[in-house]
Design a protein around this motif. Structure first.
Motif, PDB file in Angstrom:
ATOM      1  N   ILE A 156      57.238  53.556  54.361  1.00 51.91           N
ATOM      2  CA  ILE A 156      56.408  52.952  53.308  1.00 51.91           C
ATOM      3  C   ILE A 156      55.820  51.626  53.797  1.00 51.91           C
ATOM      4  O   ILE A 156      54.638  51.327  53.564  1.00 51.91           O
ATOM      5  CB  ILE A 156      57.230  52.740  52.020  1.00 51.91           C
ATOM      6  N   LEU A 157      56.633  50.846  54.508  1.00 51.14           N
ATOM      7  CA  LEU A 157      56.149  49.570  55.046  1.00 51.14           C
ATOM      8  C   LEU A 157      55.016  49.781  56.046  1.00 51.14           C
ATOM      9  O   LEU A 157      54.053  48.999  56.086  1.00 51.14           O
ATOM     10  CB  LEU A 157      57.310  48.812  55.702  1.00 51.14           C
ATOM     11  N   GLN A 158      55.096  50.831  56.835  1.00 50.49           N
ATOM     12  CA  GLN A 158      54.029  51.121  57.788  1.00 50.49           C
ATOM     13  C   GLN A 158      52.756  51.548  57.069  1.00 50.49           C
ATOM     14  O   GLN A 158      51.644  51.177  57.485  1.00 50.49           O
ATOM     15  CB  GLN A 158      54.489  52.197  58.771  1.00 50.49           C
ATOM     16  N   ILE A 159      52.906  52.300  55.974  1.00 54.77           N
ATOM     17  CA  ILE A 159      51.746  52.683  55.165  1.00 54.77           C
ATOM     18  C   ILE A 159      51.102  51.446  54.541  1.00 54.77           C
ATOM     19  O   ILE A 159      49.867  51.310  54.508  1.00 54.77           O
ATOM     20  CB  ILE A 159      52.156  53.698  54.078  1.00 54.77           C
ATOM     21  N   ILE A 160      51.934  50.519  54.066  1.00 57.34           N
ATOM     22  CA  ILE A 160      51.422  49.264  53.486  1.00 57.34           C
ATOM     23  C   ILE A 160      50.658  48.481  54.546  1.00 57.34           C
ATOM     24  O   ILE A 160      49.586  47.914  54.267  1.00 57.34           O
ATOM     25  CB  ILE A 160      52.577  48.428  52.903  1.00 57.34           C
ATOM     26  N   THR A 161      51.184  48.441  55.769  1.00 48.53           N
ATOM     27  CA  THR A 161      50.506  47.746  56.863  1.00 48.53           C
ATOM     28  C   THR A 161      49.111  48.310  57.095  1.00 48.53           C
ATOM     29  O   THR A 161      48.126  47.563  57.221  1.00 48.53           O
ATOM     30  CB  THR A 161      51.330  47.861  58.163  1.00 48.53           C
ATOM     31  N   LEU A 162      49.009  49.628  57.143  1.00 48.56           N
ATOM     32  CA  LEU A 162      47.714  50.273  57.359  1.00 48.56           C
ATOM     33  C   LEU A 162      46.764  50.030  56.182  1.00 48.56           C
ATOM     34  O   LEU A 162      45.562  49.807  56.374  1.00 48.56           O
ATOM     35  CB  LEU A 162      47.902  51.777  57.571  1.00 48.56           C
ATOM     36  N   THR A 163      47.317  50.047  54.976  1.00 44.86           N
ATOM     37  CA  THR A 163      46.501  49.799  53.783  1.00 44.86           C
ATOM     38  C   THR A 163      45.929  48.391  53.806  1.00 44.86           C
ATOM     39  O   THR A 163      44.741  48.180  53.510  1.00 44.86           O
ATOM     40  CB  THR A 163      47.337  50.001  52.500  1.00 44.86           C
ATOM     41  N   ILE A 164      46.764  47.420  54.156  1.00 48.04           N
ATOM     42  CA  ILE A 164      46.307  46.026  54.244  1.00 48.04           C
ATOM     43  C   ILE A 164      45.210  45.898  55.298  1.00 48.04           C
ATOM     44  O   ILE A 164      44.186  45.243  55.085  1.00 48.04           O
ATOM     45  CB  ILE A 164      47.478  45.094  54.585  1.00 48.04           C
ATOM     46  N   TYR A 165      45.419  46.544  56.441  1.00 44.75           N
ATOM     47  CA  TYR A 165      44.483  46.406  57.557  1.00 44.75           C
ATOM     48  C   TYR A 165      43.114  46.990  57.218  1.00 44.75           C
ATOM     49  O   TYR A 165      42.077  46.409  57.550  1.00 44.75           O
ATOM     50  CB  TYR A 165      45.054  47.089  58.795  1.00 44.75           C
ATOM     51  N   PHE A 166      43.100  48.126  56.548  1.00 42.83           N
ATOM     52  CA  PHE A 166      41.832  48.806  56.293  1.00 42.83           C
ATOM     53  C   PHE A 166      41.209  48.453  54.937  1.00 42.83           C
ATOM     54  O   PHE A 166      39.991  48.515  54.782  1.00 42.83           O
ATOM     55  CB  PHE A 166      42.015  50.322  56.394  1.00 42.83           C
TER      56      PHE A 166
END
Length: 298
Positions: free
Chosen positions: A6-16
């Protein structure tokens, strides 16, 4: 595992898609509440598998916040001011554990990105970096980038490493005019690890005006007295891609001083009894370090 994913998904969401100041504030609160993954009622640190999961969550939460504070995510001055008002006091109080180091460093870069021409503000915010260095921030970041979680060349890994590279570049612009950043513990180990990525290595070799080049220049100036910094950087550029290999080989061949460690059987050495130096030796036979350059003989 689910939390880490979930944290990795949040990272990608923030980035894009970027993130609002309120959301950054909530994420920071969650990280602080359970000490960046170190306090978890379901995991026992004494268990090796559990400890590995704790470490992954710890690293992933640091990455989430670093990406949220990266220049890629900054929208405008109003967005920055709102975020500073919400979380400044919380981050400044984070100065007791090693995992706080990367957050303090990222926060310093974030705050300075709009105030870099103000010397007084630079000095005040620079104290965050000083505390981060005391917490061995570059050693901690090196431990992170060499962890198998970030050695898989995934998109999250590349985003994280790019974030570190950008922060180092900005720090060099502000603080490395005199080459003093070269004295920070583990900074060359971290820098060399980052340069193993083909895209970053290619950018580094092409961007002669980038500020991070001053860190490379410091390694060159220290060579050969300090042998390892330039050697590590050269090794990483050699491995990264064909273009970076070509660039570093051409650069090394233009150095006014040649040096390598005398541990090859091709070396025939004898201590120089006539010298006052304890570590002075004579080379008893010619040595050709570059087989394809026939006129380069020592």
């Amino acid at each position: 595992r689910e939390i880490n994913e979930i944290l990795q998904i949040i990272t990608l969401t923030i980035y894009f898609d970027n993130i609002k100041p309120d959301e950054v504030n909530k994420l920071l609160d969650l990280c602080i509440i359970h000490a960046f993954g170190n306090q978890n009622q379901f995991l026992n640190p004494a268990h090796s598998l559990h400890m590995d999961l704790i470490q992954k969550v710890n690293y992933s939460e640091i990455v989430v916040l670093m990406v949220a504070l990266s220049k890629h995510n900054i929208e405008d001055a109003t967005w920055m001011k709102e975020l500073i008002d919400k979380i400044d006091d919380k981050i400044i109080s984070m100065r007791h554990h090693q995992e706080h180091g990367p957050i303090l460093l990222a926060w310093m870069v974030f705050k300075l990105s709009s105030k870099k021409d103000d010397v007084t503000i630079c000095n005040n915010y620079g104290k965050l970096g000083t505390k981060a260095v005391q917490l061995n921030v570059f050693g901690y970041l090196h431990k992170m980038v060499t962890h198998r979680q970030f050695k898989d060349k995934s998109l999250v890994s590349r985003i994280f490493i790019r974030c570190i590279y950008d922060n180092l570049d900005f720090m060099c612009e502000l603080f490395n005019m005199d080459g003093s950043m070269a004295q920070y513990p583990m900074i060359f180990e971290l820098f060399s690890e980052i340069l193993k990525g083909p895209a970053i290595a290619k950018e580094f070799c092409k961007s002669e005006s980038s500020q991070i080049r001053t860190l490379f220049d410091a390694a060159v100036q220290m060579f050969p007295h300090e042998f390892m910094p330039l050697s590590m950087l050269a090794n990483s550029l050699t491995l990264a891609s064909l273009s970076s290999f070509t660039w570093i080989m051409q650069f090394l061949q233009t150095l006014p001083i040649y040096a390598e460690q005398p541990n090859d059987p091709l070396f025939e050495l004898r201590r120089n009894e006539l010298s006052d130096e304890d570590d002075a030796y004579l080379l008893l036979s010619n040595y050709q370090p570059f087989p394809k350059i026939s006129d380069f003989v020592i």
